[in-house]
Design a protein around this motif. Structure first.
Motif: not given
Length: 224
Positions: A55-61, A67-71, A103-106
């Protein structure tokens, strides 16, 4: 002398307080922290669980940009987070809306089309590189139609033409190439540059009159 020795003895060497950092009430080695404490005296922190670390890594990203799920999955894998924990954390983020590929794509299409002048072909490629599902990307790209592409292409050409130098032919090739790199089909790119040159000056207009946009578009391979 006896009295002095007695007085000295009466105080007792054990009455002299230990130097700072050597008082070890738990019997620890002098200079080392007591059990259960850090070197600064604070209680030792428990080790992070793998889920907490993920979770910490995700929040930093996500702090730098959406970000997308894949990223996020790639970022976690690079940090050697297990597949099970990656799925668990990202499924939860999906549920609460922290990540939303649609939402990211739009937002990506709107920003990159209006801000950078990218055409659908280039936008589709960028979304694919970021792991957006083809169907989700296609829905987002519906907001950019042929008319919007043509208008944006012409605006890009007009802006570049203000400072362009060289012969009309050289300018034509350079501007068509610029639009191609932004993902515009040959037909739209050639027509945008031809029309812009026709409105520039007499020399450019004469060159533009000789340009057969349809024939060039038919002959050209995709320029992007």
């Amino acid at each position: 002398m006896a009295g002095r020795r007695g007085a000295r003895s009466g105080r007792g060497w054990d009455a002299i307080p230990p130097r700072a950092g050597t008082d070890q009430p738990d019997g620890g080695t002098p200079g080392e922290p007591a059990r259960g404490e850090s070197r600064r005296g604070a209680p030792a922190q428990p080790a992070q669980t793998e889920s907490e670390r993920a979770r910490e890594i995700c929040l930093r990203q996500l702090a730098t940009r959406p970000r997308t799920r894949a990223e996020l999955a790639k970022a976690l894998a690079r940090k050697e987070i297990s597949e099970e924990v990656i799925s668990e954390v990202l499924d939860r983020y999906d549920e609460v809306g922290i990540i939303d590929d649609a939402a990211f794509a739009r937002a990506w299409v709107s920003s990159r089309h209006h801000g950078r002048g990218l055409a659908r072909r280039a936008l589709a490629n960028e979304l694919r590189q970021r792991g957006v599902d083809a169907e989700v990307a296609s829905e987002a790209l519906e907001s950019v139609d042929d008319e919007s592409e043509a208008e944006t292409a012409r605006a890009l050409v007009d802006r570049k033409l203000r400072t362009a130098t060289g012969t009309p032919e050289a300018i034509f090739r350079r501007l068509v190439g610029m639009l191609a790199r932004k993902g515009y089909p040959a037909g739209i790119a050639i027509r945008a540059v031809k029309d812009a040159l026709a409105a520039r000056d007499e020399e450019a207009a004469e060159f533009a009159d000789d340009v057969d946009a349809d024939a060039l578009a038919d002959q050209a391979d995709p320029l992007a």
